[in-house]
Enzyme design. Structure first.
Site, PDB file in Angstrom:
ATOM      1  N   THR A   1      -1.113   2.839   0.414  1.00  0.00           N
ATOM      2  CA  THR A   1      -0.542   3.709  -0.600  1.00  0.00           C
ATOM      3  C   THR A   1      -1.396   4.960  -0.649  1.00  0.00           C
ATOM      4  OG1 THR A   1       0.015   3.886  -2.951  1.00  0.00           O
ATOM      5  CG2 THR A   1      -1.875   2.523  -2.403  1.00  0.00           C
ATOM      6  N   GLY A   2      -0.843   6.025  -1.159  1.00  0.00           N
ATOM      7  CA  GLY A   2      -1.592   7.272  -1.220  1.00  0.00           C
ATOM      8  C   GLY A   2      -0.981   8.322  -0.312  1.00  0.00           C
TER       9      GLY A   2
ATOM     10  N   GLY B   1       0.280   9.829   2.556  1.00  0.00           N
ATOM     11  CA  GLY B   1       0.715   9.207   3.797  1.00  0.00           C
ATOM     12  C   GLY B   1       0.277   9.941   5.046  1.00  0.00           C
TER      13      GLY B   1
ATOM     14  N   THR C   1       9.096   3.457  -0.999  1.00  0.00           N
ATOM     15  CA  THR C   1       8.606   4.580  -1.806  1.00  0.00           C
ATOM     16  C   THR C   1       9.618   5.710  -1.844  1.00  0.00           C
ATOM     17  OG1 THR C   1       6.710   6.080  -2.059  1.00  0.00           O
ATOM     18  CG2 THR C   1       7.531   5.777   0.161  1.00  0.00           C
TER      19      THR C   1
ATOM     20  N   SER D   1       8.233   6.501  -8.597  1.00  0.00           N
ATOM     21  CA  SER D   1       7.665   6.627  -7.251  1.00  0.00           C
ATOM     22  C   SER D   1       8.334   5.715  -6.232  1.00  0.00           C
ATOM     23  CB  SER D   1       6.169   6.325  -7.297  1.00  0.00           C
ATOM     24  OG  SER D   1       5.944   5.075  -7.902  1.00  0.00           O
TER      25      SER D   1
ATOM     26  N   THR E   1       3.279   3.870  -4.215  1.00  0.00           N
ATOM     27  CA  THR E   1       4.227   3.158  -3.370  1.00  0.00           C
ATOM     28  C   THR E   1       4.022   1.685  -3.615  1.00  0.00           C
ATOM     29  OG1 THR E   1       4.119   4.817  -1.645  1.00  0.00           O
ATOM     30  CG2 THR E   1       4.575   2.592  -0.913  1.00  0.00           C
TER      31      THR E   1
ATOM     32  N   ARG F   1      10.370  15.605   4.660  1.00  0.00           N
ATOM     33  CA  ARG F   1       9.040  15.015   4.878  1.00  0.00           C
ATOM     34  C   ARG F   1       9.127  13.499   4.865  1.00  0.00           C
ATOM     35  NH1 ARG F   1       5.531  11.353   1.905  1.00  0.00           N
ATOM     36  NH2 ARG F   1       3.388  11.884   2.360  1.00  0.00           N
ATOM     37  N   VAL F   2       8.468  12.863   5.794  1.00  0.00           N
ATOM     38  CA  VAL F   2       8.384  11.403   5.842  1.00  0.00           C
ATOM     39  C   VAL F   2       6.918  11.012   5.751  1.00  0.00           C
ATOM     40  CG1 VAL F   2       8.750   9.376   7.314  1.00  0.00           C
ATOM     41  CG2 VAL F   2      10.507  11.162   7.173  1.00  0.00           C
ATOM     42  N   GLY F   3       6.620  10.041   4.919  1.00  0.00           N
ATOM     43  CA  GLY F   3       5.236   9.597   4.765  1.00  0.00           C
ATOM     44  C   GLY F   3       4.918   8.418   5.669  1.00  0.00           C
ATOM     45  N   ASP F   4       3.892   7.699   5.296  1.00  0.00           N
ATOM     46  CA  ASP F   4       3.427   6.559   6.097  1.00  0.00           C
ATOM     47  C   ASP F   4       4.277   5.305   5.893  1.00  0.00           C
ATOM     48  OD1 ASP F   4       2.485   6.634   3.417  1.00  0.00           O
ATOM     49  OD2 ASP F   4       1.003   5.096   3.876  1.00  0.00           O
TER      50      ASP F   4
HETATM   51  C1  SD4 Z   1       3.748   8.593   0.996  1.00  0.00           C
HETATM   52  N1  SD4 Z   1       2.235   6.747   0.777  1.00  0.00           N
HETATM   53  O1  SD4 Z   1       4.937   8.903   1.074  1.00  0.00           O
HETATM   54  C2  SD4 Z   1       3.388   7.383   0.203  1.00  0.00           C
HETATM   55  C3  SD4 Z   1       3.248   7.795  -1.224  1.00  0.00           C
HETATM   56  C4  SD4 Z   1       2.251   7.084  -2.011  1.00  0.00           C
HETATM   57  O2  SD4 Z   1       0.674   7.136  -3.650  1.00  0.00           O
HETATM   58  O3  SD4 Z   1       1.931   5.967  -1.800  1.00  0.00           O
HETATM   59  N2  SD4 Z   1       1.623   7.742  -2.937  1.00  0.00           N
HETATM   60  O4  SD4 Z   1       2.863   9.256   1.504  1.00  0.00           O
END
Ligand code: SD4
Length: 340
Positions: A252-253, A255, A219, A83, A201, A229-232
């Site tokens: 985390t999680g 995004g 991450t 990850s 992450t 795609r771009v996350g948080d």
């Molecule tokens: C995202 N927050 O790219 C990251 C991925 C992550 O548990 O943390 N997943 O959205």
């Protein structure tokens, strides 16, 4: 090693029962006002090893910025970690694209998003911060900058990650067709997007002997995401925020939910208004669910530390954990409290 076995191992190794009662029971109380104690915290079980690398910097009197960079480089380099960094699971087209951000005690920040072929995006993010007038570089531009800065170009898709992607392709039956719609998150191997069995992450926050705070977040993003795609994690204020007057937060999680709510900035602002780190994280999580009740089926976790080194965390679902490291103990792993 799977996450559960690692958690058990860490419990035994630390000689301490994991507690859901929060930080105060598991590690020494916060330092007295004025007496800063270096401390580093980070998300998930792989935070334990990352913290130890950060601790080497902090315990030698180093700067929190160096500590967080060195710390998160550990999971970035760990090929068993699917990850973060090299070894991360790819997007639905089989490309590993990485996101990272870093922020220092002066409010300086740098980030890269959707960057391919560079194993340590956190160090590129730091270069963006220190050597350009910009905050965020993306995609090919980020890669070009990294190569110009002397970072080696690498193949990031490991045989393991390639195998997992091909497994996913069998059930996902994904074909890159024009006008295809993707309305749901693609669950990774094992469950809810963002949960402990799917994807995570590393977000890290450190306070050094001078009382200065820095943070880093890195991450490979959600497994099997759409290309681009771009996350948080690389979005300052979403996946990471540090204010040396108040504290720092990271997430985390999933995004998308964190970006919609500018989560880490929200946590820091709630702390500014007097909430404890844990309360601030809880309110940020609950705001996500209030605005979008379906989000309770996803996972988002926040981790925060204030300027005195007090730490707190909260997640939507069970399974989130965070690691704490200071002079008293270097391998503490604590289950995050959760709303469900
Ligand atoms: C995202 N927050 O790219 C990251 C991925 C992550 O548990 O943390 N997943 O959205």
């Amino acid at each position: 090693m799977d996450r559960r076995r690692f958690l058990q191992g860490a419990t035994i190794a630390s000689g301490m029962a994991l507690t859901t009662q929060g930080f105060a029971k598991a590690v020494p109380a916060a330092p007295a006002a004025g007496g800063m104690v270096p401390r580093v915290v980070s998300t998930w079980d792989f935070g334990v090893a990352a913290n130890q690398a950060a601790w080497k910097v902090l315990s030698a009197g180093g700067r929190s910025l160096d500590a967080v960079e060195q710390g998160v480089r550990v999971p970035e380099a760990d090929l068993r970690n699917h990850s973060v960094g090299k070894g991360g699971y790819p997007d639905r087209d089989g490309k590993v694209t990485l996101d990272a951000s870093i922020m220092d005690e002066h409010g300086n920040c740098g980030a890269v998003a959707a960057m391919e072929h560079i194993a340590h995006p956190i160090s590129v993010a730091r270069r963006v911060m220190e050597r350009t007038p910009h905050v965020l570089l993306v995609g090919d531009g980020a890669l070009q900058f990294a190569l110009e800065q002397g970072f080696p170009r690498e193949e990031l898709l490991t045989p393991d990650a390639d195998k997992a992607w091909h497994e996913w392709l069998k059930t996902a039956k994904y074909k890159p067709v024009a006008n295809s719609e993707v309305k749901t998150y693609n669950a990774g191997p094992g469950g809810t997007p963002g949960d402990a069995t799917n994807h995570d992450t590393i977000g890290m926050l450190a306070i050094d002997a001078k009382g200065n705070l820095s943070g880093a977040c890195t991450t490979s993003g959600m497994a099997w995401k759409l290309h681009g795609r771009v996350g948080d994690s690389p979005i300052i204020g979403a996946g990471l925020y540090v204010d040396n007057e108040v504290g720092g937060a990271t997430s985390t999680g999933v995004g998308e939910e964190v970006i919609r709510n500018v989560g880490s900035f929200l946590v820091v602002e709630l702390m500014r208004q007097g909430r404890s780190p844990e309360d601030a994280c809880r309110e940020a999580v609950e705001r996500i669910i209030r605005r979008k009740p379906d989000a309770r089926d996803l996972q988002v976790g926040f981790l925060a530390m204030d300027t005195k080194g007090n730490v707190g965390a909260w997640a939507i679902q069970k399974g989130f954990s965070y690691a704490v490291c200071d002079a008293a103990k270097q391998d503490t792993l604590i289950p995050g409290k959760s709303s469900y």
